[in-house]
Design an enzyme around this catalytic site. Structure first.
Site, PDB file in Angstrom:
ATOM      1  N   LYS A 174      -7.218   6.613 -19.529  1.00 26.43           N
ATOM      2  CA  LYS A 174      -7.483   7.098 -20.881  1.00 26.43           C
ATOM      3  C   LYS A 174      -6.313   6.771 -21.803  1.00 26.43           C
ATOM      4  O   LYS A 174      -5.961   5.619 -21.959  1.00 26.43           O
ATOM      5  CB  LYS A 174      -7.783   8.600 -20.827  1.00 26.43           C
ATOM      6  N   TYR A 190     -13.871  18.872 -16.297  1.00 27.02           N
ATOM      7  CA  TYR A 190     -14.320  17.484 -16.369  1.00 27.02           C
ATOM      8  C   TYR A 190     -15.455  17.267 -15.351  1.00 27.02           C
ATOM      9  O   TYR A 190     -15.375  17.734 -14.206  1.00 27.02           O
ATOM     10  CB  TYR A 190     -13.137  16.553 -16.068  1.00 27.02           C
ATOM     11  N   ARG A 194       0.848  -1.205   0.000  1.00 27.87           N
ATOM     12  CA  ARG A 194       0.000   0.000   0.000  1.00 27.87           C
ATOM     13  C   ARG A 194       0.875   1.245   0.000  1.00 27.87           C
ATOM     14  O   ARG A 194       0.566   2.253  -0.628  1.00 27.87           O
ATOM     15  CB  ARG A 194      -0.960   0.031   1.195  1.00 27.87           C
ATOM     16  N   ASP A 206      -4.929  19.445 -15.034  1.00 30.56           N
ATOM     17  CA  ASP A 206      -5.384  18.130 -15.495  1.00 30.56           C
ATOM     18  C   ASP A 206      -4.905  17.993 -16.937  1.00 30.56           C
ATOM     19  O   ASP A 206      -5.407  18.676 -17.826  1.00 30.56           O
ATOM     20  CB  ASP A 206      -6.914  18.045 -15.389  1.00 30.56           C
TER      21      ASP A 206
HETATM   22  C1  LIG Z   1     -11.573  10.540 -17.228  1.00 30.52           C
HETATM   23  C2  LIG Z   1     -11.040  11.821 -16.737  1.00 30.52           C
HETATM   24  C3  LIG Z   1     -10.803  12.035 -15.380  1.00 30.52           C
HETATM   25  C4  LIG Z   1     -11.136  10.986 -14.326  1.00 30.52           C
HETATM   26  O1  LIG Z   1     -10.441   9.817 -14.519  1.00 30.52           O
HETATM   27  P1  LIG Z   1     -10.975   8.349 -14.050  1.00 30.52           P
HETATM   28  O2  LIG Z   1      -9.787   7.492 -14.319  1.00 30.52           O
HETATM   29  O3  LIG Z   1     -12.169   8.015 -14.862  1.00 30.52           O
HETATM   30  O4  LIG Z   1     -11.286   8.458 -12.606  1.00 30.52           O
HETATM   31  C5  LIG Z   1     -10.292  13.259 -14.999  1.00 30.52           C
HETATM   32  N1  LIG Z   1     -10.036  14.223 -15.893  1.00 30.52           N
HETATM   33  C6  LIG Z   1     -10.257  14.068 -17.215  1.00 30.52           C
HETATM   34  C7  LIG Z   1      -9.953  15.195 -18.163  1.00 30.52           C
HETATM   35  C8  LIG Z   1     -10.778  12.871 -17.683  1.00 30.52           C
HETATM   36  O5  LIG Z   1     -11.015  12.715 -18.985  1.00 30.52           O
END
Ligand SMILES: *Cc1c(COP(=O)(O)O)cnc(C)c1O
Length: 382
Positions: free
Chosen positions: A199, A102, A50, A174
């Site tokens: 992603k 987002y 962890r 982000d």
């Molecule tokens: C998908 C996404 C997130 C969140 O990610 P998860 O892995 O689904 O929790 C945050 N920011 C952006 C721009 C995203 O496309």
């Protein structure tokens, strides 16, 4: 100082032939929850997974090198990375985020705000006066997300980060949409960079993951402390799979982007298409900024078409209706009812997310086949 290594080289060589015991080429997956100690006084490099794990470390090192970070935490999802960012905040912190951020970020910040844990202020970060007014309130954190999702609006990271730093804020970007191959927020003045590795970085649409990386070592320490305290760290299996996916990231992004440029150009020439949002088109209001700030326009397109949206979507055979992005398969979604449903209709309207707006994440299929499929959709929509 040695020069920066190219992303392709970083990713093709990460952890290769680095196993001192069995001399494996591919880093072994260390699934063990715990590790043996020599004596009770000397904590080994790896003691409890962890807290620390070799596969997470390899992935964090590769991501940090791509982003020019000192290091960071590899966590269970992009949202776990977002939650981790909020754990850095003092009591009653003001967080300034984009009005078109987002949907999951909006949900998390408004949820924490409703509990009185922080104050969330959503502003149009392209609006100089609105941003300056927000900075006058001395926020603890400024959240950037550019290009925005789904509308692909850009903000000038260097400018906004400098203003936020002058106001005393910690600045987080982000960087999920552009990936570190196309945009480098830390070099532009941000403190933290967030990724949903679910992603494009994993790229194979088969797991959840996230990362939060910091430019400065002191902040990296804090990230590790909170990720361990909160149990947010990701599994060794997932870290290993994400590194596997990452090895082909440069090839995938080049291909996806080239196809997206062709599709966006084609869409813009269709009589039934009302709006195309893509930073690689001359019609995009931030084209110049995109060329300055990004190493490429990316593979996400948003558009609105006349005709029946439901019939258009039903008419598609190759492009799939689903709400993720950056994977090998081309996906289309309706942000208003899918990715951004956590945002109330008024907030959606203010952010420009119309009910008929469509978002396309271009994948690895042959571009001619994708255009033929969209054509089929338009014919079905009448
Ligand atoms: C998908 C996404 C997130 C969140 O990610 P998860 O892995 O689904 O929790 C945050 N920011 C952006 C721009 C995203 O496309």
């Amino acid at each position: 100082m040695t020069g920066k290594r190219s992303p392709s080289t970083i990713l093709a060589s990460a952890g290769v032939a680095a196993d001192p015991h069995r001399r494996a080429i591919v880093p072994p997956v260390q699934v063990s929850d715990t590790f043996q100690w020599d004596d009770p006084e000397t904590r080994p490099e790896y003691d409890y997974s962890r807290t620390v794990n070799p596969n997470r470390d390899l992935l964090a090192a590769a991501l940090a090198e791509l982003e020019g970070a000192a290091g960071g935490a590899v966590v269970n999802s992009g949202q776990a990375a977002a939650l981790l960012a909020t754990l850095l905040l003092p009591a009653d912190a003001l967080v300034v985020a984009p009005h078109d951020c987002y949907g999951g970020t909006y949900r998390l910040l408004t949820g924490l705000a409703a509990q009185g844990k922080l104050e969330a202020l959503f502003v149009d970060q392209k609006d100089d006066r609105a941003f300056a007014a927000a900075m006058a309130r001395r926020p603890a954190m400024v959240w950037l997300e550019t290009p925005s999702n789904p509308l692909l609006r850009l903000v000038d990271i260097a400018q906004r980060a400098a203003e936020a730093k002058a106001a005393g804020a910690l600045v987080i970007a982000d960087n999920t949409l552009p990936t570190p191959l196309r945009q480098q927020p830390l070099a532009l003045g941000c403190d933290l960079v967030l990724h949903s590795t679910t992603k494009t970085l994993n790229g194979h649409a088969d797991l959840f993951g996230g990362a939060l990386l910091a430019r400065d070592a002191a902040l990296v320490e804090q990230l590790h402390w909170w990720a361990n305290a909160g149990g947010l760290n990701g599994s060794a299996q997932d870290a290993s799979q994400i590194l596997r996916g990452l090895r082909t990231l440069p090839l995938r992004v080049d291909r996806q982007e080239a196809s997206a440029q062709a599709i966006a150009t084609w869409l813009a020439a269709q009589p039934g298409v009302r709006e195309v949002h893509y930073p690689g088109l001359d019609s995009h209001p931030d084209r110049a900024l995109a060329e300055r700030q990004q190493a490429g326009p990316g593979f996400m397109i948003a558009f609105r078409a006349s005709g029946d949206t439901a019939a258009f979507l039903k008419g598609l055979g190759l492009v799939t209706l689903a709400s993720s992005l950056g994977g090998f398969a081309t996906l289309i979604c309706v942000p208003a009812t899918m990715t951004h449903r956590g945002m109330p209709p008024e907030a959606q309207a203010e952010a420009g997310i119309h009910p008929d707006l469509l978002r396309l994440s271009v994948g690895l299929e042959e571009v001619g086949d994708l255009i033929a499929d969209l054509e089929r959709g338009f014919r079905a929509a009448g």
